[in-house]
Design an enzyme around this catalytic site. Structure first.
Site, mmCIF file in Angstrom:
data_model
loop_
_atom_site.group_PDB
_atom_site.id
_atom_site.type_symbol
_atom_site.label_atom_id
_atom_site.label_comp_id
_atom_site.label_asym_id
_atom_site.label_seq_id
_atom_site.Cartn_x
_atom_site.Cartn_y
_atom_site.Cartn_z
ATOM 1 N N CYS A 207 104.306 -27.884 -29.643
ATOM 2 C CA CYS A 207 103.634 -26.825 -30.420
ATOM 3 C C CYS A 207 103.621 -25.522 -29.636
ATOM 4 O O CYS A 207 102.862 -25.371 -28.670
ATOM 5 C CB CYS A 207 102.218 -27.289 -30.762
ATOM 6 S SG CYS A 207 101.132 -25.983 -31.364
ATOM 7 N N CYS B 273 100.258 -23.743 -29.315
ATOM 8 C CA CYS B 273 99.371 -24.480 -28.406
ATOM 9 C C CYS B 273 99.692 -24.137 -26.956
ATOM 10 O O CYS B 273 98.796 -23.857 -26.151
ATOM 11 C CB CYS B 273 99.535 -25.985 -28.602
ATOM 12 S SG CYS B 273 99.230 -26.597 -30.259
#
Length: 337
Positions: free
Chosen positions: A234, A237
């Site tokens: 991600c 993230c």
């Protein structure tokens, strides 16, 4: 904030293949991509219950052309992959006669015509799906489009929208939209969001840590916790990792900790991301992707976070680093100097 979803997290639909559909009740996709080599085109979706990619049909590519036909019970986002490595071409599929035309060197700019739902889908960017102002406009003013229920599925997760407003949005959808798979998913999600809203008890769980030792959320009672949902793959993230490190270092001596729960499915990539990003706190994962814990928290897009008090009560959800810093400074007594 940008959010990461497996693009197939956007594709789920009840889909029935028909060899010779009635054009009035089914769909026909006719595609032509200039300079595309002969091979195979694949139409794919993702089941939102399992988050597993499903190839629903395939078609030969001959002289740059391919086609699909069938019937779907309600509009849903699909992807077309070309010769394994090209694409995807995203299409919000409905029962229409649809044409796709483009060039091999600019698949992101193909022209898609013939679909009412797809015309709305392609009127905004994928990033705008998460923007609150854009989302509210679609959910309130385009509520006769199934695409707007699709938007609600992500808006409800990542933005600060009150439960009463969510209820009003759901009531406003047209009767056709309320028959769609996306509306069904939104309705199920709403119940979970209601159960994990501010002032509710955080659902307990037991998940292995990096050493394979089972750890429960309840083991941390007595501490203020930031429950962080993330994954090594991600981008958004990983981008926030340095800020989380700073937050942890700033408050770790004030009865605060972070628990990062990964939706990874690769142990090696998970451990490498923890090491590379220098994330020195508790990390948990069943390495089963979007598993039951994320479902219990209504998390199907990441990053997301829950601030939980020492008694296990949810205080806030999806606060930015700036808001988290401010909130923790209010909540936690400073350590004696």
């Amino acid at each position: 904030m940008k959010y990461s979803i497996s693009i197939f997290n956007l594709f789920s639909i009840l889909f029935v293949i028909s060899c010779a559909p009635d054009q009035e009740s089914g769909f026909i996709i006719q595609g032509h991509i200039n300079s595309l080599e002969n091979g195979q085109a694949v139409l794919s979706k993702l089941d939102l219950d399992t988050n597993q990619k499903i190839d629903v049909d395939s078609s030969q590519i001959i002289n740059g052309s391919f086609s699909f036909s069938g019937t779907i019970e309600s509009p849903y986002l699909h992807s077309i992959f070309l010769n394994d490595s090209l694409g995807p071409i995203h299409l919000f599929l409905d029962n229409s006669k649809i044409k796709i035309v483009g060039n091999i060197d600019s698949l992101e700019n193909v022209t898609i015509s013939g679909s009412r739902e797809d015309s709305l889908f392609h009127s905004i960017s994928l990033d705008a799906i998460f923007e609150k102002e854009t989302g509210m406009n679609l959910m309130l003013n385009k509520n006769d489009y199934t695409f707007s229920a699709f938007v609600a599925y992500y808006q409800f997760q990542v933005n600060q929208i009150s439960l009463d407003t969510m209820k009003a949005i759901m009531r406003g959808f047209s009767s056709d939209v309320k028959q769609s798979e996306y509306f069904h998913q939104v309705s199920t999600l709403f119940k979970t969001l209601e159960a994990t809203s501010k002032s509710k008890s955080a659902p307990d769980f037991t998940v292995p840590d990096v050493n394979g030792i089972d750890v429960s959320l309840s083991d941390f009672r007595g501490k203020t916790i930031l429950l962080d949902f993330w994954a090594s793959w991600c981008g958004p993230c990983r981008k926030v990792s340095p800020d989380l490190v700073k937050l942890h270092n700033q408050f770790k001596d004030r009865n605060f900790t972070i628990i990062s729960l990964s939706v990874d499915d690769s142990r090696d990539r998970w451990l490498k991301a923890i090491e590379d990003d220098k994330l020195d706190w508790t990390h948990l994962s069943k390495l089963d992707g979007w598993g039951q814990v994320s479902k219990n928290y209504g998390v199907m897009a990441i990053p997301q976070n829950f601030l939980i008090n020492p008694d296990g009560i949810i205080l806030n959800k999806n606060l930015t680093i700036e808001k988290l810093t401010e909130r923790l400074d209010q909540l936690l007594p400073k350590s004696p100097s």
